[in-house]
Every structure is written in C-alpha cells, then in structure tokens.
Write a protein that holds these residues in place. Sequence first.
Motif, short mmCIF file in Angstrom:
data_model
loop_
_atom_site.label_atom_id
_atom_site.label_comp_id
_atom_site.label_asym_id
_atom_site.label_seq_id
_atom_site.Cartn_x
_atom_site.Cartn_y
_atom_site.Cartn_z
N GLU A 1 -1.52 97.66 53.13
CA GLU A 1 -0.50 97.93 52.12
C GLU A 1 -1.01 97.54 50.73
N SER A 2 -1.67 96.40 50.65
CA SER A 2 -2.18 95.90 49.37
C SER A 2 -3.26 96.82 48.82
N GLU A 3 -4.17 97.24 49.69
CA GLU A 3 -5.24 98.13 49.26
C GLU A 3 -4.68 99.47 48.80
N ALA A 4 -3.70 99.98 49.51
CA ALA A 4 -3.10 101.27 49.16
C ALA A 4 -2.38 101.20 47.81
N ALA A 5 -1.81 100.05 47.49
CA ALA A 5 -1.09 99.89 46.22
C ALA A 5 -2.05 99.91 45.04
N GLY A 6 -3.27 99.45 45.26
CA GLY A 6 -4.26 99.45 44.19
C GLY A 6 -4.05 98.32 43.20
N PRO A 7 -4.96 98.23 42.24
CA PRO A 7 -4.95 97.10 41.31
C PRO A 7 -3.76 97.05 40.36
N SER A 8 -2.99 98.13 40.25
CA SER A 8 -1.84 98.09 39.35
C SER A 8 -0.72 97.21 39.90
#
Length: 171
Positions: free
Chosen positions: A108-115
């Motif tokens: 989930e964190s990776e899919a959300a990306g750095p934003s």
Amino acid sequence: MRSGRARLDRTVVQSFYDRMRAVAPAAYGALERDRAGDPGRAFRDTSCGRLVASLDAAGLRALGMWAHHWCMRFYDDDTRVGLRLVREIAGRPGLGWTADEVRWMLGESEAAGPSAAHRFTLPAAAARELSPAIRRQLTTPELAAVADLELSTAAPEGAGPGAGERRVLAG
C-alpha cells in the motif's frame, strides 16, 4: 509488489479486507466525529481514542490496517485525524503483527508513492516487531530509513573483494 517481494495469496489478502470491513464503519464514524471536534483534545478523549480502547490486539491491527489503507488512498484530503490514529496504533508495541500484514501495508505504501509523506509510519512500527530474519526479507531502503534499521553492503565474512551483500541489521 514493485519491490520484488512475493505477492500475497488472495485468501490472505481477502482475510485482511474482511477484518478491515468489520472495523470500517466504526472507524469511519470515529474519524468523521473527530474531524468535526476539537483537534487539541487528548487522544483518549476522542472518538478514535475510545474506539482504540475498545479493541483487542487483533482488532487494533485491523483498525491500523484500515486507517493505513484509508490514509494511503486519500492522502491528498484532510487526513490529520487518520494520521493521528495511525501514529497512535504505531506507538503501541506488542500487537502481534504478522509478516503478511507488514507486506500488505508495504505494498500500500509503495503504491501511494512519495507524495504520501507518512506512508511508512505503521509498516515501520509493525516491522520492528518482526524477527530480524523476517525483517531482512521485507525491508526496502525507504522502510529501513523510517524503521531505524540499517542497510549494510558489507561483504560476508570470508568473501573476496566485491562480494558485497545487501542485508538488514537491526538498529
């Protein structure tokens, strides 16, 4: 998952969604009430605080995963209340996080990306509860940075020059 970790079994993922669905109505209601309330109140006096106090460890993990998922999907909305809930759950050691739960949250964190600035708050806290061997399998550089884990490129003992191996050391 983009990091090359093994994908989770559909049955496992479905069980996460089933558990999260069980807490979602109460969680959403608590977040909405707290959004409209006084942001300066002590957490225990908020709707989210009362919900947290009513749950056992398994319920808190489900609530944490739901809140993490909610914040990752709606990071551009007003998620201060949701992030407070995530931080409160992340600050509670001994919830019995599983490697699969951490893998799912990392995805989930990776899919959300750095934003999504706080995307590793809960997975980092949960990962700290896993054994070092399991953590080594899950850790990405981003997670290591927020979980106080150290990534090492040291060569294994007895290996020749240039035989560096990337591994995680508990910090």
